[in-house]
Design an enzyme around this catalytic site. Structure first.
Site, PDB file in Angstrom:
ATOM      1  CG  ASP A 180      -1.727   1.220   1.408  1.00  0.00           C
ATOM      2  OD1 ASP A 180      -2.266   1.719   0.416  1.00  0.00           O
ATOM      3  OD2 ASP A 180      -1.807   1.717   2.553  1.00  0.00           O
ATOM      4  CG  ASP A 225      -8.567   4.442  -2.977  1.00  0.00           C
ATOM      5  OD1 ASP A 225      -8.666   4.845  -4.147  1.00  0.00           O
ATOM      6  OD2 ASP A 225      -9.540   4.403  -2.187  1.00  0.00           O
ATOM      7  CG  ASP A 253      -1.885   7.624   0.745  1.00  0.00           C
ATOM      8  OD1 ASP A 253      -0.828   8.148   0.353  1.00  0.00           O
ATOM      9  OD2 ASP A 253      -2.991   7.832   0.195  1.00  0.00           O
ATOM     10  CG  ASP A 275      -5.919  11.663  -1.819  1.00  0.00           C
ATOM     11  OD1 ASP A 275      -5.048  11.845  -2.692  1.00  0.00           O
ATOM     12  OD2 ASP A 275      -6.806  10.805  -1.912  1.00  0.00           O
TER      13      ASP A 275
END
Length: 270
Positions: free
Chosen positions: A9, A95, A11, A20
């Site tokens: 992953d 994501d 973040d 983000d």
């Protein structure tokens, strides 16, 4: 070490926060973001926020400079470089979005360590504005997974990676968030999952241990991530070497003793 695929992953796993939120906060758009958040999906909101920031005169270079300042534990870069140097196949499943991830990885000198980045697509348009799109188009072709956000099912991505790699591979998956639970369920016996302790994926795994086939090895910070990851890589490597050694021994020609050779010598015609 060619038999190990390590999936990260991004973040709160590679970097120590959400990219983000970091960009929005650093560019002074937090209030507007929070105001719009209840009205649209997160991924769509990020695209909208890039439009708002662009209209305020924020350039793509401003965004990139903020990303380059993103906090990262000092042991993460050495850990990734070591895993790559040992021959592991490294992937990102995130994501976030491609511009954010590639900007940070290039800045850290890590981009070439990763065979692929699976994330929400993004590009800079002709006006210089960053556009961000969902990985799965949830309007025309929803992924149908109730564990994951509408724009991305990491479990489907994990299944694709599993099919795409040649030969029998061991997988190690590292993550922190709710979205990392679904791909953790796709891991098989003999694989390893490394959830960040006291983060959402850790909680979900603790609550559903019977559903997780992979061996669980938690970590808390970059130092522990490095130690656990390299220990697992070393352990898998030793197991694979032991198997190869056993196979070599099994097929090694064993010299005949003198009394075994005698009947053959007597049977040879003169």
């Amino acid at each position: 070490m060619a038999g190990i695929v390590v999936v990260f992953d991004f973040d709160k796993t590679i970097i120590d926060l959400d990219s983000d939120n970091w960009v929005i906060d650093e560019l002074g758009a937090t209030d507007l973001f929070n105001q719009l958040l209840p009205t649209m999906p997160w991924n769509s909101l990020m695209d909208r926020m890039m439009m708002e920031l662009h209209s305020q005169g924020k350039t793509i270079d401003d965004v990139a400079e903020v990303l380059k300042r993103a906090p990262i534990h000092p042991r993460i870069v050495p850990a990734i470089k070591a895993a790559h140097a040992l021959g592991c196949d490294l992937r990102v499943v995130s994501d976030a979005n491609l511009f954010f991830i590639e900007t940070i990885l290039n800045h850290l000198g890590l981009r070439d360590c990763f065979a692929e980045i699976n994330t929400n697509p993004s590009y800079v348009d002709e006006e210089g504005r960053l556009r961000i799109f969902p990985y799965h188009d949830f309007h025309s072709s929803p992924h149908g997974c109730n564990l994951c956000p509408p724009n991305m099912c990491k479990g489907l991505i994990m299944e694709r990676i599993q099919v795409s790699v040649e030969g029998k591979k061991k997988f190690i998956y590292l993550g922190d968030g709710k979205g990392d639970f679904c791909p953790s369920l796709k891991l098989r016996e003999g694989d390893y999952v490394m959830p960040r302790k006291n983060y959402p994926v850790w909680d979900l795994i603790c609550q559903n241990r019977a559903l997780v086939k992979a061996e669980i090895h938690e970590w808390s910070d970059g130092e522990e991530l490095e130690r656990v990851l390299l220990q697992l890589i070393n352990m898998i490597s030793m197991e694979e070497n032991a198997k190869l050694f056993a196979v070599d021994c099994k097929f090694e020609t064993i010299p005949m003793s003198a009394h075994e050779a005698l009947p053959q010598a007597l049977s040879v015609p003169h």
